[in-house]
Scaffold this motif. Structure first.
Motif, PDB file in Angstrom:
ATOM      1  N   GLN A 142      31.173  44.592  40.297  1.00  0.00           N
ATOM      2  CA  GLN A 142      31.284  43.147  40.439  1.00  0.00           C
ATOM      3  C   GLN A 142      31.762  42.507  39.129  1.00  0.00           C
ATOM      4  OE1 GLN A 142      30.929  41.967  43.621  1.00  0.00           O
ATOM      5  NE2 GLN A 142      30.652  44.178  43.849  1.00  0.00           N
ATOM      6  N   LEU A 143      31.242  43.007  38.015  1.00  0.00           N
ATOM      7  CA  LEU A 143      31.658  42.493  36.712  1.00  0.00           C
ATOM      8  C   LEU A 143      33.115  42.864  36.416  1.00  0.00           C
ATOM      9  CD1 LEU A 143      28.429  43.331  34.686  1.00  0.00           C
ATOM     10  CD2 LEU A 143      29.272  41.043  35.217  1.00  0.00           C
ATOM     11  N   PHE A 144      33.475  44.095  36.756  1.00  0.00           N
ATOM     12  CA  PHE A 144      34.848  44.554  36.522  1.00  0.00           C
ATOM     13  C   PHE A 144      35.850  43.718  37.309  1.00  0.00           C
ATOM     14  CE2 PHE A 144      38.499  47.358  37.458  1.00  0.00           C
ATOM     15  CZ  PHE A 144      38.876  47.662  36.158  1.00  0.00           C
ATOM     16  N   GLU A 145      35.462  43.289  38.483  1.00  0.00           N
ATOM     17  CA  GLU A 145      36.360  42.516  39.335  1.00  0.00           C
ATOM     18  C   GLU A 145      36.208  41.008  39.120  1.00  0.00           C
ATOM     19  OE1 GLU A 145      38.741  43.571  41.009  1.00  0.00           O
ATOM     20  OE2 GLU A 145      38.352  45.726  41.063  1.00  0.00           O
ATOM     21  N   SER A 146      35.691  40.618  37.941  1.00  0.00           N
ATOM     22  CA  SER A 146      35.485  39.195  37.658  1.00  0.00           C
ATOM     23  C   SER A 146      35.984  38.832  36.269  1.00  0.00           C
ATOM     24  CB  SER A 146      33.998  38.846  37.767  1.00  0.00           C
ATOM     25  OG  SER A 146      33.484  39.138  39.050  1.00  0.00           O
ATOM     26  N   TRP A 147      36.273  37.550  36.082  1.00  0.00           N
ATOM     27  CA  TRP A 147      36.586  36.975  34.765  1.00  0.00           C
ATOM     28  C   TRP A 147      35.795  35.690  34.629  1.00  0.00           C
ATOM     29  CZ3 TRP A 147      39.564  32.281  34.085  1.00  0.00           C
ATOM     30  CH2 TRP A 147      39.977  31.687  35.284  1.00  0.00           C
ATOM     31  N   TYR A 148      35.600  35.226  33.394  1.00  0.00           N
ATOM     32  CA  TYR A 148      34.775  34.038  33.177  1.00  0.00           C
ATOM     33  C   TYR A 148      35.649  32.830  32.873  1.00  0.00           C
ATOM     34  CZ  TYR A 148      30.573  31.397  32.186  1.00  0.00           C
ATOM     35  OH  TYR A 148      29.547  30.483  32.243  1.00  0.00           O
ATOM     36  N   ASP A 149      35.591  31.861  33.778  1.00  0.00           N
ATOM     37  CA  ASP A 149      36.355  30.620  33.656  1.00  0.00           C
ATOM     38  C   ASP A 149      35.525  29.614  32.858  1.00  0.00           C
ATOM     39  OD1 ASP A 149      37.688  28.221  33.950  1.00  0.00           O
ATOM     40  OD2 ASP A 149      38.091  28.472  36.087  1.00  0.00           O
ATOM     41  N   LYS A 150      35.936  29.319  31.631  1.00  0.00           N
ATOM     42  CA  LYS A 150      35.177  28.399  30.782  1.00  0.00           C
ATOM     43  C   LYS A 150      35.193  26.980  31.328  1.00  0.00           C
ATOM     44  CE  LYS A 150      35.658  30.817  26.355  1.00  0.00           C
ATOM     45  NZ  LYS A 150      36.156  30.708  24.949  1.00  0.00           N
ATOM     46  N   THR A 151      36.271  26.606  31.992  1.00  0.00           N
ATOM     47  CA  THR A 151      36.362  25.261  32.545  1.00  0.00           C
ATOM     48  C   THR A 151      35.321  25.052  33.646  1.00  0.00           C
ATOM     49  OG1 THR A 151      38.736  25.227  32.094  1.00  0.00           O
ATOM     50  CG2 THR A 151      37.885  23.565  33.620  1.00  0.00           C
ATOM     51  N   ALA A 152      35.202  26.021  34.534  1.00  0.00           N
ATOM     52  CA  ALA A 152      34.217  25.939  35.617  1.00  0.00           C
ATOM     53  C   ALA A 152      32.845  26.426  35.159  1.00  0.00           C
ATOM     54  CB  ALA A 152      34.678  26.764  36.810  1.00  0.00           C
ATOM     55  N   ASP A 153      32.792  27.078  33.988  1.00  0.00           N
ATOM     56  CA  ASP A 153      31.557  27.616  33.423  1.00  0.00           C
ATOM     57  C   ASP A 153      30.897  28.627  34.366  1.00  0.00           C
ATOM     58  OD1 ASP A 153      29.778  27.919  31.357  1.00  0.00           O
ATOM     59  OD2 ASP A 153      28.436  26.319  32.020  1.00  0.00           O
ATOM     60  N   LYS A 154      31.710  29.494  34.940  1.00  0.00           N
ATOM     61  CA  LYS A 154      31.171  30.537  35.808  1.00  0.00           C
ATOM     62  C   LYS A 154      32.211  31.646  35.991  1.00  0.00           C
ATOM     63  CE  LYS A 154      32.607  28.490  40.228  1.00  0.00           C
ATOM     64  NZ  LYS A 154      32.132  28.013  41.552  1.00  0.00           N
ATOM     65  N   ALA A 155      31.744  32.772  36.511  1.00  0.00           N
ATOM     66  CA  ALA A 155      32.643  33.891  36.786  1.00  0.00           C
ATOM     67  C   ALA A 155      33.404  33.650  38.079  1.00  0.00           C
ATOM     68  CB  ALA A 155      31.847  35.185  36.881  1.00  0.00           C
ATOM     69  N   LYS A 156      34.642  34.144  38.121  1.00  0.00           N
ATOM     70  CA  LYS A 156      35.473  34.044  39.313  1.00  0.00           C
ATOM     71  C   LYS A 156      36.140  35.392  39.580  1.00  0.00           C
ATOM     72  CE  LYS A 156      36.613  29.107  39.057  1.00  0.00           C
ATOM     73  NZ  LYS A 156      37.724  28.124  38.983  1.00  0.00           N
ATOM     74  N   LYS A 196      51.143  47.510  32.657  1.00  0.00           N
ATOM     75  CA  LYS A 196      51.045  46.432  31.688  1.00  0.00           C
ATOM     76  C   LYS A 196      50.175  45.298  32.222  1.00  0.00           C
ATOM     77  CE  LYS A 196      52.262  43.894  28.066  1.00  0.00           C
ATOM     78  NZ  LYS A 196      51.810  44.197  26.698  1.00  0.00           N
ATOM     79  N   GLN A 197      50.328  44.966  33.500  1.00  0.00           N
ATOM     80  CA  GLN A 197      49.514  43.915  34.105  1.00  0.00           C
ATOM     81  C   GLN A 197      48.032  44.285  34.067  1.00  0.00           C
ATOM     82  OE1 GLN A 197      51.009  43.120  38.035  1.00  0.00           O
ATOM     83  NE2 GLN A 197      52.793  41.969  37.317  1.00  0.00           N
ATOM     84  N   GLN A 198      47.736  45.551  34.351  1.00  0.00           N
ATOM     85  CA  GLN A 198      46.336  45.982  34.336  1.00  0.00           C
ATOM     86  C   GLN A 198      45.765  45.942  32.912  1.00  0.00           C
ATOM     87  OE1 GLN A 198      44.216  46.462  36.753  1.00  0.00           O
ATOM     88  NE2 GLN A 198      45.794  46.039  38.284  1.00  0.00           N
ATOM     89  N   GLN A 199      46.593  46.266  31.935  1.00  0.00           N
ATOM     90  CA  GLN A 199      46.150  46.204  30.544  1.00  0.00           C
ATOM     91  C   GLN A 199      45.808  44.771  30.150  1.00  0.00           C
ATOM     92  OE1 GLN A 199      49.418  47.980  28.429  1.00  0.00           O
ATOM     93  NE2 GLN A 199      48.691  50.084  28.754  1.00  0.00           N
ATOM     94  N   LEU A 200      46.611  43.825  30.600  1.00  0.00           N
ATOM     95  CA  LEU A 200      46.353  42.416  30.305  1.00  0.00           C
ATOM     96  C   LEU A 200      45.101  41.923  31.035  1.00  0.00           C
ATOM     97  CD1 LEU A 200      49.996  41.020  30.401  1.00  0.00           C
ATOM     98  CD2 LEU A 200      48.489  41.090  28.406  1.00  0.00           C
ATOM     99  N   LEU A 201      44.945  42.319  32.281  1.00  0.00           N
ATOM    100  CA  LEU A 201      43.770  41.904  33.045  1.00  0.00           C
ATOM    101  C   LEU A 201      42.490  42.445  32.417  1.00  0.00           C
ATOM    102  CD1 LEU A 201      45.040  42.353  36.709  1.00  0.00           C
ATOM    103  CD2 LEU A 201      44.438  40.192  35.607  1.00  0.00           C
ATOM    104  N   LEU A 202      42.582  43.641  31.833  1.00  0.00           N
ATOM    105  CA  LEU A 202      41.416  44.246  31.197  1.00  0.00           C
ATOM    106  C   LEU A 202      40.925  43.402  30.021  1.00  0.00           C
ATOM    107  CD1 LEU A 202      39.670  46.784  31.584  1.00  0.00           C
ATOM    108  CD2 LEU A 202      41.074  47.912  29.847  1.00  0.00           C
ATOM    109  N   GLN A 203      41.818  42.623  29.428  1.00  0.00           N
ATOM    110  CA  GLN A 203      41.432  41.751  28.321  1.00  0.00           C
ATOM    111  C   GLN A 203      40.649  40.533  28.792  1.00  0.00           C
ATOM    112  OE1 GLN A 203      45.509  41.311  26.664  1.00  0.00           O
ATOM    113  NE2 GLN A 203      44.707  42.346  24.849  1.00  0.00           N
ATOM    114  N   TYR A 204      40.573  40.340  30.105  1.00  0.00           N
ATOM    115  CA  TYR A 204      39.845  39.210  30.677  1.00  0.00           C
ATOM    116  C   TYR A 204      38.625  39.633  31.502  1.00  0.00           C
ATOM    117  CZ  TYR A 204      43.816  36.169  29.508  1.00  0.00           C
ATOM    118  OH  TYR A 204      44.793  35.459  28.840  1.00  0.00           O
ATOM    119  N   ARG A 205      38.617  40.879  31.976  1.00  0.00           N
ATOM    120  CA  ARG A 205      37.527  41.319  32.850  1.00  0.00           C
ATOM    121  C   ARG A 205      36.178  41.257  32.133  1.00  0.00           C
ATOM    122  NH1 ARG A 205      39.515  44.009  37.463  1.00  0.00           N
ATOM    123  NH2 ARG A 205      41.702  44.680  37.309  1.00  0.00           N
TER     124      ARG A 205
END
Length: 465
Positions: A142-156, A196-205
């Motif tokens: 669940q964490l791996f498939e999520s990123w944290y949106d600071k604007t909404a202050d929650k994971a998406k 490359k896309q997965q590498q970039l997404l990993l910087q947000y997961r």
């Protein structure tokens, strides 16, 4: 002869409790709920030790008390039976860990029953069972498939981030992510390869791969927690442990720091316990200051909660493991630096932070340039700075920090005083309020709050913070 035959009495009632399921908590009940949770023991071959009942008796008394007060009490028990201890015990005895773990659990259960605890055994947990650890794996996914949106202050969901990248790039994304993430637009994103896309997404997961400093035990072939190390040796087996960088999975839990701190305001806990939680969460407010390394293209970023004291900097200290140490160390200092790094690698972070009596460090031979005064700032390494905390570097202000003060005194480094009418001849001045800044150019005669704001503004103006 005593008429109290405790063996018979205890056996009778323990059998009664087991048969009647006396301590089983009901899922559906009109009674108010109460939860009493003990730390699950690791089932070793030696059985229970005196520390187990020492803790369990107190919680059991409270669980029984709450039942008598009319609560539906959930008081479960289980076994932390998964991981290194079970593996090592199996290796030492030459048996499969499943066999030794089951035998040890049976022994623990017998002893716990004889002590007469009021556990709800219908809720027993064994962390080595697939029906338990599938949930830890589920949480990881669940964490791996999520990123944290600071604007909404929650994971998406990470799928939403993919859509944003495909429509507008990452220019407007406010997220908890790695430092130094490259900027790209929608066309760039669409042109990247799948890898490359997965590498970039990993910087947000929220779970991600990163090179981090760990306690590595070659003999055990695993990473150890600070609690598992005693005097530079593994608690289990007594093998040498060294600090080294390894690529491993990390969790971006710092994204939740403010929410965790806010939540402490709404729970009924003693203040000292809240304070310890606040310190553990470790969210700090301050500024990042960039120090350029003399005769080099390298820049050392430093996070400080006291930018108002920037004119008090008389040296910098890097963690021995800092990636720049080998790049900036001069040939004349290389041997001494290498020796110090090797010695430090044998100590855990906890040992290093707890040791306030022994002051150690080595000069790298390199200098940074102060962003305002343009004076040379000698760069040292010291084991009281940790690579995994902040940026792994500190701007040392000995007049305002006791550890910096002791370090400077020990190595005869200048201690400029930037606090007006304050005596620092014997110790650092660590208070923020009720004093003015001095010997600090444009910050002179300003109190803490105004000096902090002014320092940050000037750092931003010159591109150094």
């Amino acid at each position: 002869m005593s008429k109290y035959h405790f063996n018979e009495i205890e056996k009778k009632w323990q059998q009664f409790w087991a048969k009647k399921q006396t301590f089983q908590a009901k899922n559906e009940s009109s009674l108010p709920k109460y939860y009493v949770l003990d730390m699950f023991p690791y089932p070793s071959g030696a059985g229970l030790h005196v520390g187990h009942p020492l803790g369990y008796i107190a919680s059991d008394i409270y669980a029984r008390y709450k039942r008598h007060k009319g609560f539906n009490v959930l008081h479960p028990q289980g076994y932390d039976s998964f991981g290194l201890p079970a593996e090592q015990y199996a290796i030492q005895t030459g048996q499969h860990p499943r066999k030794t773990t089951q035998e040890n659990i049976a022994r623990y259960r017998e002893q716990l029953d004889r002590l007469g605890f009021s556990f709800d055994w219908s809720r027993e947990v064994r962390t080595s069972n697939p029906d338990y650890y599938k949930w830890t794996q589920f949480i990881f996914i669940q964490l791996f498939e999520s990123w944290y949106d600071k604007t909404a202050d929650k994971a998406k969901p990470i799928s939403e981030l993919r859509e944003i990248f495909a429509s507008e790039g990452n220019g407007k994304v406010q997220a908890a992510c790695d430092e130094g993430v490259i900027a790209f637009n929608a066309e760039d994103w669409k042109g990247y390869s799948a890898e490359k896309q997965q590498q970039l997404l990993l910087q947000y997961r929220l779970t991600y791969l990163a090179e981090t400093e760990v306690n590595w035990c070659p003999e055990l072939g695993t990473v150890l927690a600070n609690d598992e190390i005693v005097n530079g040796m593994s608690e289990r087996g007594g093998y040498p442990v060294v600090r080294k960088k390894m690529k491993q999975w990390s969790m971006r839990i710092s994204a939740y720091a403010q929410r965790l701190l806010d939540g402490l305001e709404h729970i009924d806990w003693p203040q000292p316990l809240k304070d310890s939680q606040t310190n553990w969460i470790g969210r700090s407010k301050g500024a990042t200051v960039s120090f350029k390394v003399e005769h080099s293209e390298e820049v050392i970023p430093v996070f400080t909660t006291r930018p108002d004291t920037i004119f008090g900097v008389s040296f910098m200290t890097l963690a021995p493991e800092h990636e720049l140490v080998q790049k900036i160390t001069t040939p004349a200092q290389q041997a001494e630096v290498d020796t110090y790094i090797a010695q430090t690698a044998k100590r855990s972070e906890r040992d290093r932070m707890a040791d306030v009596k022994n002051i150690t460090g080595v000069f790298t031979g390199a200098y940074a340039i102060h962003p305002f005064s343009k004076k040379q700032v000698p760069i040292w390494i010291g084991d009281y700075v940790l690579a995994g905390y902040g940026t792994g570097a500190v701007m040392a202000v000995p007049c305002g920090d006791q550890r910096d003060y002791d370090f400077a005194k020990h190595f005869d480094i200048p201690i400029p005083n930037i606090f007006k009418d304050v005596d620092i001849s014997e110790r650092a001045y660590v208070e923020k309020d009720h004093t003015l800044i001095t010997n600090s150019d444009f910050l002179n005669d300003l109190p803490y709050s105004k000096a902090t704001a002014m320092a940050i503004a000037r750092l931003e103006e010159i591109g150094a913070g």
